[in-house]
Enzyme design. Structure first.
Site, PDB file in Angstrom:
ATOM      1  N   TYR A  49       0.844  -1.188   0.000  1.00 14.21           N
ATOM      2  CA  TYR A  49       0.000   0.000   0.000  1.00 14.21           C
ATOM      3  C   TYR A  49       0.883   1.243   0.000  1.00 14.21           C
ATOM      4  CZ  TYR A  49      -3.633   3.321   1.356  1.00 14.21           C
ATOM      5  OH  TYR A  49      -4.497   4.386   1.379  1.00 14.21           O
ATOM      6  N   ILE A  96     -31.259  13.302  20.584  1.00 10.07           N
ATOM      7  CA  ILE A  96     -32.243  12.257  20.862  1.00 10.07           C
ATOM      8  C   ILE A  96     -32.695  12.383  22.295  1.00 10.07           C
ATOM      9  CG2 ILE A  96     -32.736   9.809  20.625  1.00 10.07           C
ATOM     10  CD1 ILE A  96     -30.224   9.376  19.246  1.00 10.07           C
ATOM     11  N   LYS A 134     -25.588   3.187  20.979  1.00 15.34           N
ATOM     12  CA  LYS A 134     -25.361   4.621  21.173  1.00 15.34           C
ATOM     13  C   LYS A 134     -23.867   4.813  21.448  1.00 15.34           C
ATOM     14  CE  LYS A 134     -27.083   8.857  23.080  1.00 15.34           C
ATOM     15  NZ  LYS A 134     -25.818   9.471  23.449  1.00 15.34           N
ATOM     16  N   ARG A 155     -21.412  18.869  15.374  1.00 12.32           N
ATOM     17  CA  ARG A 155     -22.814  19.183  15.591  1.00 12.32           C
ATOM     18  C   ARG A 155     -22.986  20.619  16.097  1.00 12.32           C
ATOM     19  NH1 ARG A 155     -26.086  18.325  20.142  1.00 12.32           N
ATOM     20  NH2 ARG A 155     -28.264  18.387  19.616  1.00 12.32           N
ATOM     21  N   CYS A 436       5.634  -4.152  55.864  1.00 12.45           N
ATOM     22  CA  CYS A 436       4.309  -4.717  55.616  1.00 12.45           C
ATOM     23  C   CYS A 436       3.340  -4.198  56.675  1.00 12.45           C
ATOM     24  CB  CYS A 436       4.383  -6.241  55.659  1.00 12.45           C
ATOM     25  SG  CYS A 436       2.751  -7.011  55.656  1.00 12.45           S
ATOM     26  N   CYS A 460       3.312 -13.983  57.576  1.00 13.34           N
ATOM     27  CA  CYS A 460       2.383 -12.851  57.453  1.00 13.34           C
ATOM     28  C   CYS A 460       0.950 -13.384  57.407  1.00 13.34           C
ATOM     29  CB  CYS A 460       2.701 -12.065  56.184  1.00 13.34           C
ATOM     30  SG  CYS A 460       1.570 -10.691  55.883  1.00 13.34           S
TER      31      CYS A 460
HETATM   32  S1  IVH Z   1     -29.304   9.488  15.741  1.00 11.91           S
HETATM   33  C1  IVH Z   1     -32.449  12.433  15.174  1.00 11.91           C
HETATM   34  N1  IVH Z   1     -27.978   7.312  16.361  1.00 11.91           N
HETATM   35  O1  IVH Z   1     -26.273  10.787  20.362  1.00 11.91           O
HETATM   36  C2  IVH Z   1     -31.461  11.552  15.772  1.00 11.91           C
HETATM   37  N2  IVH Z   1     -27.336   9.351  17.424  1.00 11.91           N
HETATM   38  O2  IVH Z   1     -28.434  13.229  21.088  1.00 11.91           O
HETATM   39  C3  IVH Z   1     -30.076  11.997  15.531  1.00 11.91           C
HETATM   40  N3  IVH Z   1     -25.429   9.112  18.964  1.00 11.91           N
HETATM   41  O3  IVH Z   1     -24.647  13.497  19.790  1.00 11.91           O
HETATM   42  C4  IVH Z   1     -29.037  11.158  16.127  1.00 11.91           C
HETATM   43  N4  IVH Z   1     -25.119   6.957  18.666  1.00 11.91           N
HETATM   44  O4  IVH Z   1     -23.869  11.759  18.138  1.00 11.91           O
HETATM   45  C5  IVH Z   1     -28.101   8.631  16.581  1.00 11.91           C
HETATM   46  N5  IVH Z   1     -26.884   5.317  16.788  1.00 11.91           N
HETATM   47  C6  IVH Z   1     -27.009   6.624  17.002  1.00 11.91           C
HETATM   48  C7  IVH Z   1     -26.161   7.341  17.887  1.00 11.91           C
HETATM   49  C8  IVH Z   1     -26.362   8.696  18.081  1.00 11.91           C
HETATM   50  C9  IVH Z   1     -24.688   8.035  19.285  1.00 11.91           C
HETATM   51  C10 IVH Z   1     -25.216  10.464  19.530  1.00 11.91           C
HETATM   52  C11 IVH Z   1     -25.172  11.554  18.528  1.00 11.91           C
HETATM   53  C12 IVH Z   1     -25.688  12.755  19.256  1.00 11.91           C
HETATM   54  C13 IVH Z   1     -26.468  12.171  20.361  1.00 11.91           C
HETATM   55  C14 IVH Z   1     -27.931  12.435  20.116  1.00 11.91           C
END
Ligand code: IVH
Length: 696
Positions: A49, A96, A134, A155, A436, A460
């Site tokens: 590579y 979320i 998540k 974000r 000890c 001990c």
């Molecule tokens: S969906 C409308 N999916 O959680 C929904 N978010 O408050 C938009 N996050 O900072 C987000 N895993 O970075 C989504 N499987 C997942 C996620 C995820 C982590 C984080 C995201 C954001 C926070 C949402």
């Protein structure tokens, strides 16, 4: 497509025009990069590579006018910035709703809300969801125009983020260019994170830098902080040294269908498409119907959480149908169609009440922070290990400090770091005692070792207690019910001074102890009687010879057949055992050279401790030598321990997790994620019959 032979030392088409060569090299480097970073299945050695990469770099240096932003050479480089530019998201980045009820009722509440919004009745079919992980990183919007990555933005506040394109380009898993046929405008959203092993390695390097006196360097508290620091690094050269990864989970702005954009019916189909376009999508994405399947997913992921190669702080449920998502809509900045269902936090803040020093079975002194009780990782924690003097000094934990404690899975709780800004007291730095704390013998730290050890040996009482507990544990001879409180009492009262004393314990001696009911005393006597019938590996392991763990004990027993043969073996004979190196051989020899250890063995035998002895193993071929296997699910006839014993007797190793290095996965009924992982990585999968066939 006619491919150029890129791997011959000479270009296969010597007179091919340099520009065509540039295009061919890029094409090939994209393909190889995807296999390496996203599929985790390299197609060529790294050197190969690198060779192609350098060739492309050279051609581009000669012809700067040919450089395009999607060239693989453009991942690293760029200018050191003063600040990031703010960018407005074409489609706001939502958050979320978080369900903080970490029990199954959390999933139930979400499903109930969704069904109510959709006006579904009890008899109606369950709602179909996608269940995802998540990820514990940071959200990123990747914008592609005409298939080329043009911008990566954080974000931020959801409306405006920061342009971190330069740094994001360094992430090998993120495609710089997409295959033909993708929408003209495509924004992919997902999480930038740092794998745990990358995080550990990074901190290791950081520690080396600090030790070398480099200014301004620090270690990172956790992978998320390290990832966030890397993404917001103004010098892309530094960012490139902080290995990041990416998972896609959604879309931002996309060319509308009316202008030829894609039409997706479901979130799941969209994720599959992203995968086919070269984006990493987590293997644990699943369709779940109704609350029961959401609950099952939450529980299943909870179990494997600590075995993942990255941190998660929960799972996410999303309504699968995009039409239903639209119907459900949003409340403020949170969609009604998604929820994050958390797990108990693995890190919490608490204060250090004291720093004690504990003495282990081999005399090792371990500093332990005594903490104000705190609920972390699902249990109340009051102690956290500081490992050894160097670790305690490095973290500079002092009495009165506010600290982050971490407890992940079955791992013993540890102090991650001190919040220095909260230090108020005048407590001095921790120092290891030179005697000890239990028996007052000298404590010494040998050259090249991290640990201080009490030199008191079985004089001990702390070492005596641990030696007895070690012998009585489930994996050794197993004396059910003989726990640390009881051993503590027995040793402190001088009823037991050595292992054979255990078997001289009478009912009356036990029953006379504080808080010991007659029934419990009888149970202990019965358990002691039962423990006398054991096996050679268990007995040998139970003796607590330094460096002789369960696996080595098994190997020794298999190789020599009898205890006498092991006790009489010289170092050379011991070295013939697989798994035994010079340090282990010497430790075994030293142990049995001491008259009092032989005496203990003789007395235990005299007390009636026995095991079946065998003939020494023939040195015949071991069918599984050098092979690593993973067991998953329930096998039809063999228990898990039996299967493990068979594999180990055949020279194989049994591991708990599937990786590229796994040779076979043996799967039984209800095999779970390990089987999925095996299929994903192309590891051969066997059933019980297949395993038995291998063992022949
Ligand atoms: S969906 C409308 N999916 O959680 C929904 N978010 O408050 C938009 N996050 O900072 C987000 N895993 O970075 C989504 N499987 C997942 C996620 C995820 C982590 C984080 C995201 C954001 C926070 C949402």
């Amino acid at each position: 497509m006619a491919t150029l032979d890129l791997f011959s030392p000479e270009p296969a088409v010597p007179d091919s025009l340099p520009y065509e060569r540039v295009l061919a090299l890029r094409e090939e480097l994209h393909r190889l990069g995807h296999a390496y970073y996203v599929l985790d299945a390299p197609l060529v050695p790294d050197a190969e590579y690198d060779r192609l990469f350098r060739e492309l770099q050279e051609l581009e240096t000669q012809h700067p006018e040919w450089v395009t932003p999607d060239s693989p050479t453009q991942r690293v480089g760029g200018q050191v910035l003063d600040a990031f530019t703010s960018v407005r998201h074409a489609v706001p980045m939502l958050s979320i709703r978080t369900e903080t009820d970490t029990e199954s009722t959390g999933a139930l509440a979400f499903d109930t809300r969704v069904r109510k919004e959709l006006e579904l009745n009890e008899g109606d079919t369950p709602v179909e969801y996608v269940a995802e992980l998540k990820f514990d990183g940071l959200a990123m919007n990747l914008r592609y125009e005409q298939g080329v990555l043009v911008q990566a933005a954080t974000r931020g506040d959801g409306e405006y983020g920061e342009d971190v394109t330069q740094n994001i380009r360094t992430i090998g898993q993120i495609p710089l260019r997409l295959p033909a046929g993708v929408p003209a405008v495509l924004e992919v959203r997902g999480e930038v994170y740092m794998r745990r092993d990358d995080f550990e390695a990074l901190n290791e390097r950081q520690r080396a830098r600090i030790a070398a006196g480099e200014k301004g360097e620090k270690t990172f508290v956790n992978p998320r902080n390290a990832a966030a620091g890397a993404v917001r690094q103004l010098d892309p050269g530094i960012a490139a040294q902080r290995p990041l990864s990416f998972f896609a989970y959604g879309l931002g702005e996309v060319t509308p269908a009316s202008e030829g954009g894609p039409v997706f019916g479901t979130h799941y189909a969209m994720l599959q498409t992203l995968k086919s376009w070269g984006f990493p999508v987590a293997a644990q994405v699943e369709i779940a119907r109704g609350a029961p399947e959401l609950i099952a997913y939450h529980q299943r992921i909870g179990v494997i959480r600590d075995n993942l190669s990255f941190d998660i702080d929960g799972v996410v449920y999303k309504v699968n149908s995009l039409a239903l998502q639209q119907r459900l809509g949003f409340v403020t900045r949170e969609p009604r169609w998604a929820v994050a269902h958390k797990y108990p936090a693995q890190e919490q803040l608490t204060t250090v009440l004291a720093i004690d020093v504990q003495v282990g079975r081999t005399g090792k002194l371990t500093p332990v922070a005594k903490l104000a009780p705190v609920f972390v990782g699902g249990v109340t924690v009051t102690n956290a290990t500081l490992h050894n003097e160097d670790e305690a000094r490095r973290k500079d934990v002092r009495v009165g400090d506010t600290v982050i404690v971490r407890r992940a899975g079955d791992v013993i709780p540890e102090v991650v770091s001190v919040l220095l800004e909260k230090r108020a007291g005048e407590a001095p730095p921790f120092t290891m005692p030179r005697i000890c704390p239990v028996c007052q013998s000298a404590a010494v730290r040998e050259e090249g070792e991290a640990d201080y050890r009490c030199t008191g040996g079985l004089f001990c009482s702390a070492q005596r207690k641990q030696a007895i507990l070690h012998f009585a544990q489930r994996r050794a001879v197993e004396v059910e019910g003989l726990g640390d409180k009881l051993v503590e009492q027995l040793v402190d009262a001088n009823v037991i001074r050595n292992l054979p004393d255990l078997y001289r314990l009478g009912l009356s001696a036990l029953a006379s102890l504080d808080r010991m009911a007659d029934k419990s005393a009888q149970n202990i006597v019965d358990a002691l009687e039962k423990s006398k019938q054991t096996t050679l590996p268990r007995f040998l392991f139970g003796l607590g010879i330094r460096h002789v763990g369960e696996a080595t004990a098994k190997e020794l027993a298999r190789h020599f057949g009898t205890l006498d043969a092991i006790m009489d073996a010289d170092e050379e004979a011991l070295l013939a055992v697989s798994d035994v190196g010079p340090i282990v051989a010497q430790s075994i020899r030293t142990f049995f050279d001491q008259a009092h250890n032989r005496e203990v063995v003789e007395q235990l035998r005299a007390c009636g401790v026995t095991w079946p002895e065998g003939a020494p193993a023939d040195a015949g071929p071991k069918p599984l030598a050098g092979k690593t296997l993973v067991l998953t699910g329930t096998l039809p006839t063999l228990g898990r321990d039996a299967a493990k014993d068979l594999i180990e007797a055949a020279g194989g190793k049994v591991s708990g997790s599937v990786s590229k290095k796994t040779h076979y996965v043996v799967a039984g009924a209800e095999a779970g994620s390990k089987l999925d992982k095996a299929n994903e990585l192309g590891v051969p999968v066997l059933d019980e019959a297949g395993l038995l066939e291998l063992l022949k």
